[in-house]
Write a protein that holds these residues in place. Structure first.
Motif, short mmCIF file in Angstrom:
data_model
loop_
_atom_site.label_atom_id
_atom_site.label_comp_id
_atom_site.label_asym_id
_atom_site.label_seq_id
_atom_site.Cartn_x
_atom_site.Cartn_y
_atom_site.Cartn_z
N TYR A 1 -2.99 -5.50 5.60
CA TYR A 1 -4.15 -4.99 4.98
C TYR A 1 -3.84 -5.63 3.37
N GLN A 2 -2.73 -5.54 3.10
CA GLN A 2 -2.67 -6.00 1.51
C GLN A 2 -2.47 -7.10 1.22
N GLU B 1 0.11 -2.47 9.68
CA GLU B 1 -1.15 -2.55 9.28
C GLU B 1 -1.15 -2.61 7.90
N VAL B 2 -0.35 -1.72 7.14
CA VAL B 2 -0.39 -1.73 5.61
C VAL B 2 -0.27 -3.17 5.20
N TYR C 1 2.30 1.19 11.51
CA TYR C 1 1.65 1.63 10.42
C TYR C 1 1.95 0.72 9.28
N ASN C 2 3.33 0.52 9.26
CA ASN C 2 3.86 -0.67 8.07
C ASN C 2 3.22 -2.08 8.30
N ILE D 1 5.56 4.44 13.14
CA ILE D 1 5.57 4.10 11.84
C ILE D 1 5.72 2.52 11.62
N ARG E 1 -0.06 4.63 -6.28
CA ARG E 1 -1.18 4.86 -5.52
C ARG E 1 -2.47 3.84 -5.51
N PHE F 1 -0.46 8.94 -11.19
CA PHE F 1 -0.99 8.10 -9.89
C PHE F 1 -0.29 7.01 -9.77
#
Lengths: 227, 281
Positions: free
Chosen positions: B99-100, B95-96, B92-93, B89, B261, B258
């Motif tokens: 990317y952001q 990576e996000v 993942y955090n 995780i 998202r 949404f």
């Protein structure tokens, strides 16, 4: 001190196994027990949803659709929040699937609607032009087996203490009522009528009004529940 | 002997020859030792049934490795594992987040073409399953995004008000709140609906009624007074963002929310793309 043990190879082997197994147990079990607790807000499936889940299994939806969103950005962008262990606490068995011929469905209830599912299951290419999914017209005629679903719910309630008929969040209300089969069926029919009306198909509404729940309605209730 | 011109082949051959020579040498050495060698050194005092053992110091390399492992073990136990442990995780955090940051810096000031392209991409993935790849709503299964409003939709909202369509505080969370049901009825409602659905053209009963009844919130031109109430003439950024956030509950059915998202830039891009669908009419 332990020379007597060395003279008995069989009991020595058993002793070694017990020692190693114990080490494994104290490392694995507490974490596993913690991780597999239901997440906050997880609720058992209602009767209609459980019947839909059985349709899902019967039609082998899990052969092409997974129910597990991995923690990668590409997946969470498309499907939403990654899956947690505790979300499967009331899945017996879980339906993770192993191959995505179609998209993941673990949170499909967040972004599809009842009428969309009905259109899609009747003729997939009518809404997704390139779809290779087969049409499932027969489940619009077949009647869902509420008796078996009730038997499953009652079994997991008695054997695994799944919290049906219980106030789970402490607000004084029963969260997922089950009761007797008659009560549960009555409730499932009301729920099915709502779903059938959302699909905008008169044949489904008529069937529910006659006391028969089409498999598609149960399946949609189950899919809408996946969030 | 063409294959010998290749360096790798030559190296392999050389290696094979070296291994052969070393093996012969080592085997010869041990054969000699077995034949002629005599054990030497100081015996330890203890022996087992007459079998003794020489005194041997631990090899230096082995001792260093042993002590080094203990030191490393203490470090790993106290610092290495607790502070640097791998977590899926966590990765993942990271990576996000990365990317952001990249996404925001790259699209800080997107041009209209950028937004259009991005909007089309998002639309095809997230919106087209219901609204169709051309945005026409697949024969009435969802809102036809090439038009703003149809007459029956306007009539439905006038008849039921906006609160009955979903959110009790006004469906889409506009500052002016909910629209009450039954502001107009009968022929009056019909006239306004025709006027709104017809693109605010002409004058007459519909136009007059609109100015008297609807314009106080939706503005005299029907554009919603800069986001105070829904824009009735086009899909502006505000209404697209509101619908994406709150979902929609209209005459056709329910559109899910949404929320969370899409990024704000992506929402804007979707709005630009949706407006491009109705251009040129």
């Amino acid at each position: 001190m332990f020379s007597w043990l060395e003279k008995n190879p069989f009991f020595f082997a058993v002793g070694v196994f017990v020692v190693i197994a114990f080490a494994g147990l104290i490392e694995i079990v507490p974490d596993f027990a913690q991780q597999s607790r239901p997440v906050v807000g997880a609720k058992p499936y209602s009767l209609l949803e459980l019947a839909g889940r059985q349709v899902y299994i019967k039609e082998s939806c899990n052969a092409c659709h997974s129910q597990l969103i991995r923690p990668f950005k590409s997946e969470t962008d498309r499907y939403g929040m990654y899956s947690l262990n505790g979300e499967y606490a009331y899945d017996r068995p879980f339906l993770w699937g192993s191959k995505r011929t179609g998209p993941d469905l673990h949170r499909v209830g967040n972004y599809r609607t009842s009428d969309w599912h009905a259109n899609h299951m009747w003729e997939p290419t009518s809404v997704v032009p390139g779809s290779i999914m087969p049409a499932y017209k027969h489940i619009f005629k077949n009647v869902a087996d509420l008796e078996t679903a009730y038997a499953e719910a009652l079994t997991v309630k008695k054997v695994f203490n799944v919290p049906y008929d219980k106030d789970m969040n402490g607000d004084g209300k029963i969260d997922v009522p089950l009761g007797s089969f008659k009560q549960a069926k009555q409730r499932a029919l009301q729920y099915a009528l709502k779903v059938a009306q959302e699909t905008k198909r008169k044949d489904l509404v008529d069937m529910v009004k006659q006391g028969k729940v089409p498999e598609i309605v149960a399946l949609i209730a189950y899919l809408n529940r996946l969030k | 002997m063409n294959w010998l011109s290749d360096n790798v082949n030559r190296l392999a051959l050389l290696g094979a020859a070296a291994i052969l020579i070393i093996v012969i040498g080592v085997v010869a050495k041990y054969f000699k030792q077995i034949k002629e060698g005599k054990s030497e050194g100081v015996l330890k005092e203890e022996n087992w049934d007459g079998i003794g053992e020489y005194k041997n110091n631990s090899p230096i390399g082995w001792s260093l490795a042993f002590i080094g492992t203990i030191v490393w073990g203490v470090w790993y136990w106290l610092v290495g594992y607790p502070l640097n442990a791998y977590s899926q995780i966590g990765e993942y955090n990271k990576e996000v987040k990365a990317y952001q940051a990249k996404f925001e810096s790259k699209w800080a000031n997107p041009s209209k073409e950028d937004l259009l392209g991005m909007g089309e991409g998002v639309f095809l993935v997230q919106c087209s399953p219901c609204h169709g790849i051309d945005g026409t709503g697949i024969e009435g299964k969802a809102q036809d995004l090439t038009h703003r409003l149809l007459k029956k939709e306007v009539l439905d909202v006038i008849h039921r008000g906006s609160a009955a369509l979903g959110n009790p505080n006004g469906q889409l969370g506009y500052p002016l709140g909910m629209m009450p049901p039954g502001l107009l009825s009968g022929a009056d409602a019909e006239a306004v609906a025709s006027y709104v659905a017809g693109g605010f053209k002409g004058s007459g009963k519909g136009a007059d009624l609109f100015q008297n009844t609807c314009a106080s919130c939706h503005g005299p031109d029907g554009r919603g007074m800069n986001g105070m109430a829904p824009n009735l003439r086009e899909y502006d950024d505000t209404i697209v963002q509101h619908v994406l956030e709150h979902g929609k509950h209209g005459i056709i059915g329910r559109m899910p929310s949404f929320k969370g998202r899409l990024t704000p830039v992506q929402e804007k891009a979707v709005a630009v793309y949706i407006r491009s669908l109705s251009e040129g009419e």
